[in-house]
Design an enzyme around this catalytic site. Structure first.
Site, PDB file in Angstrom:
ATOM      1  N   GLY A 141     -17.523 -66.067  22.169  1.00  0.00           N
ATOM      2  CA  GLY A 141     -18.057 -64.850  22.795  1.00  0.00           C
ATOM      3  C   GLY A 141     -17.645 -64.668  24.243  1.00  0.00           C
ATOM      4  CD  GLN A 142     -14.814 -68.021  28.613  1.00  0.00           C
ATOM      5  OE1 GLN A 142     -14.590 -68.950  27.832  1.00  0.00           O
ATOM      6  NE2 GLN A 142     -14.607 -68.105  29.916  1.00  0.00           N
ATOM      7  CG  HIS A 159     -24.193 -64.979  30.738  1.00  0.00           C
ATOM      8  ND1 HIS A 159     -24.014 -63.614  30.770  1.00  0.00           N
ATOM      9  CD2 HIS A 159     -23.021 -65.496  30.288  1.00  0.00           C
ATOM     10  CE1 HIS A 159     -22.794 -63.313  30.344  1.00  0.00           C
ATOM     11  NE2 HIS A 159     -22.171 -64.441  30.043  1.00  0.00           N
ATOM     12  CG  HIS A 172     -19.318 -66.355  33.421  1.00  0.00           C
ATOM     13  ND1 HIS A 172     -18.013 -66.295  33.000  1.00  0.00           N
ATOM     14  CD2 HIS A 172     -20.033 -65.656  32.510  1.00  0.00           C
ATOM     15  CE1 HIS A 172     -17.939 -65.590  31.884  1.00  0.00           C
ATOM     16  NE2 HIS A 172     -19.153 -65.195  31.562  1.00  0.00           N
ATOM     17  CG  ASN A 226     -20.932 -66.341  25.796  1.00  0.00           C
ATOM     18  OD1 ASN A 226     -21.707 -66.829  24.978  1.00  0.00           O
ATOM     19  ND2 ASN A 226     -21.151 -65.152  26.338  1.00  0.00           N
ATOM     20  CG  ASP A 238     -23.518 -59.127  33.149  1.00  0.00           C
ATOM     21  OD1 ASP A 238     -23.028 -60.184  32.728  1.00  0.00           O
ATOM     22  OD2 ASP A 238     -23.124 -57.997  32.756  1.00  0.00           O
ATOM     23  CB  ILE A 239     -21.200 -54.820  35.564  1.00  0.00           C
ATOM     24  CG1 ILE A 239     -20.983 -53.467  36.209  1.00  0.00           C
ATOM     25  CG2 ILE A 239     -20.445 -54.922  34.249  1.00  0.00           C
ATOM     26  CD1 ILE A 239     -19.548 -53.242  36.699  1.00  0.00           C
TER      27      ILE A 239
HETATM   28  P1  AMP Z   1     -18.817 -63.537  28.837  1.00  0.00           P
HETATM   29  O1  AMP Z   1     -18.838 -62.785  27.541  1.00  0.00           O
HETATM   30  O2  AMP Z   1     -19.695 -64.751  28.832  1.00  0.00           O
HETATM   31  O3  AMP Z   1     -17.407 -63.831  29.303  1.00  0.00           O
HETATM   32  O4  AMP Z   1     -19.499 -62.590  29.886  1.00  0.00           O
HETATM   33  C1  AMP Z   1     -18.817 -61.799  30.808  1.00  0.00           C
HETATM   34  C2  AMP Z   1     -19.870 -60.988  31.504  1.00  0.00           C
HETATM   35  O5  AMP Z   1     -19.299 -60.460  32.680  1.00  0.00           O
HETATM   36  C3  AMP Z   1     -20.401 -59.798  30.689  1.00  0.00           C
HETATM   37  O6  AMP Z   1     -21.812 -59.922  30.542  1.00  0.00           O
HETATM   38  C4  AMP Z   1     -20.001 -58.586  31.532  1.00  0.00           C
HETATM   39  O7  AMP Z   1     -20.970 -57.548  31.507  1.00  0.00           O
HETATM   40  C5  AMP Z   1     -19.856 -59.195  32.912  1.00  0.00           C
HETATM   41  N1  AMP Z   1     -18.967 -58.477  33.803  1.00  0.00           N
HETATM   42  C6  AMP Z   1     -17.719 -58.040  33.536  1.00  0.00           C
HETATM   43  N2  AMP Z   1     -17.193 -57.409  34.604  1.00  0.00           N
HETATM   44  C7  AMP Z   1     -18.133 -57.471  35.591  1.00  0.00           C
HETATM   45  C8  AMP Z   1     -18.203 -56.999  36.940  1.00  0.00           C
HETATM   46  N3  AMP Z   1     -17.177 -56.331  37.501  1.00  0.00           N
HETATM   47  N4  AMP Z   1     -19.332 -57.247  37.638  1.00  0.00           N
HETATM   48  C9  AMP Z   1     -20.369 -57.900  37.075  1.00  0.00           C
HETATM   49  N5  AMP Z   1     -20.372 -58.378  35.814  1.00  0.00           N
HETATM   50  C10 AMP Z   1     -19.269 -58.159  35.077  1.00  0.00           C
END
Ligand code: AMP
Ligand code: ZN
Length: 110
Positions: free
Chosen positions: A92-93, A101, A99, A86, A31-32
């Site tokens: 919270g998505q 986490h 995906h 999420n 995760d970024i």
């Molecule tokens: P969610 O809130 O479950 O949709 O989580 C989306 C997740 O994607 C968040 O934790 C972000 O930090 C992560 N995210 C968004 N863009 C990127 C990216 N380019 N590379 C890696 N993780 C990302």
């Protein structure tokens, strides 16, 4: 593949990510904005918006994603971990490509 989807772009190799696993069905990358020392995302290559969009045909794929969590967590040196999916804006998505986490190892900067 959906043009506007950031995870589809990562899958296509159009934007970079720190990949820790990939096969024909799934990609896994860090995760970024990690919320734990280890925080990675298990993402199917098929663009499925969320758990709400899943159908019976996705049962094997969802099972595969979950079964990857302990394997990859162990490879990352985790003895235990948390998982989170999420679902929906109200859930919270933020990225509308399903995906899982996986978090472990404690606070990011502790
Ligand atoms: P969610 O809130 O479950 O949709 O989580 C989306 C997740 O994607 C968040 O934790 C972000 O930090 C992560 N995210 C968004 N863009 C990127 C990216 N380019 N590379 C890696 N993780 C990302
Ligand atoms: Zn996508």
């Amino acid at each position: 593949m959906t043009d506007a989807c950031i995870f589809c772009k990562i899958i296509a190799g159009d934007i970079p990510a720190t990949k820790i696993y990939e096969d024909n069905d799934v990609i896994v990358f860090n995760d970024i904005k990690p919320m734990a020392k280890t925080h990675f995302l298990i993402v199917p290559k098929e663009h499925i918006e969320s758990l709400k969009s899943c159908e019976d045909a996705h049962q094997a794929l969802l099972g595969k994603m979950l079964l990857l969590a302990p394997k990859l967590a162990a490879e990352q040196g985790l003895k235990g971990f948390k998982t989170l999916i999420n679902t929906g804006r109200e859930g919270g998505q933020e990225v509308f490509h399903i995906h899982v986490h996986v978090f472990g190892g404690g606070e990011p900067n502790s």
